[in-house]
Design a protein around this motif. Structure first.
Motif, PDB file in Angstrom:
ATOM      1  N   GLY A 129       0.766  -1.026  -0.130  1.00  0.00           N
ATOM      2  CA  GLY A 129      -0.122  -0.044  -0.081  1.00  0.00           C
ATOM      3  C   GLY A 129       0.835   1.168   0.029  1.00  0.00           C
ATOM      4  O   GLY A 129       0.439   2.326  -0.757  1.00  0.00           O
ATOM      5  N   LEU A 130       1.934   1.241   0.978  1.00  0.00           N
ATOM      6  CA  LEU A 130       2.823   2.401   0.784  1.00  0.00           C
ATOM      7  C   LEU A 130       3.276   2.607  -0.468  1.00  0.00           C
ATOM      8  O   LEU A 130       3.570   3.785  -0.826  1.00  0.00           O
ATOM      9  CB  LEU A 130       3.775   2.241   1.850  1.00  0.00           C
ATOM     10  CG  LEU A 130       3.545   2.722   3.335  1.00  0.00           C
ATOM     11  CD1 LEU A 130       4.689   2.303   4.385  1.00  0.00           C
ATOM     12  CD2 LEU A 130       2.908   4.197   3.565  1.00  0.00           C
ATOM     13  N   GLY A 147       1.015   4.095  -3.091  1.00  0.00           N
ATOM     14  CA  GLY A 147       0.686   5.439  -2.632  1.00  0.00           C
ATOM     15  C   GLY A 147       1.601   6.311  -3.182  1.00  0.00           C
ATOM     16  O   GLY A 147       1.486   7.493  -3.878  1.00  0.00           O
ATOM     17  N   LEU A 201       1.716   9.130  -5.859  1.00  0.00           N
ATOM     18  CA  LEU A 201       2.185  10.564  -5.777  1.00  0.00           C
ATOM     19  C   LEU A 201       3.262  11.077  -6.598  1.00  0.00           C
ATOM     20  O   LEU A 201       3.086  12.203  -7.228  1.00  0.00           O
ATOM     21  CB  LEU A 201       2.541  10.653  -4.252  1.00  0.00           C
ATOM     22  CG  LEU A 201       3.056  12.124  -3.838  1.00  0.00           C
ATOM     23  CD1 LEU A 201       1.823  13.050  -3.671  1.00  0.00           C
ATOM     24  CD2 LEU A 201       3.532  11.903  -2.326  1.00  0.00           C
TER      25      LEU A 201
END
Length: 90
Positions: A72-73, A76, A80
């Motif tokens: 997930g990180l 993300g 970004l």
């Protein structure tokens, strides 16, 4: 024989003392093709059978939880960075 197969398996009961039997439960997901394959196993629970009854103790797979968090990180931060690079090109 190719395709995805998900199975839940139990071990042979282990005798612990006079009146306690322990059974391990696991799941496996496999994707088998003609020349290659992928197998993923994970522990699910421990079943303890005693005179009082059967108790199911779930096993929390901390490694899998950490992997999902890290994925997930990564997703993300990737989104970004992609968003910032699109703004710079405009």
């Amino acid at each position: 024989m190719s395709g995805i197969k998900i199975q839940t398996k139990t071990s042979e009961p282990i005798q612990a003392g006079e009146d306690v039997r322990i059974t391990l439960v696991s799941q496996s997901a496999s994707w088998i093709e003609e020349t290659w394959g992928l197998v993923w196993n994970r522990p699910v629970s421990v079943q303890v059978e005693a005179d009082e009854g059967t108790q199911v103790i779930p096993i929390v797979d901390v490694t899998r939880t950490a992997q999902i968090f890290l994925w997930g990180l990564t997703a993300g931060f990737g989104l970004l960075i992609l968003k910032k690079s699109v703004k710079k090109k405009e």
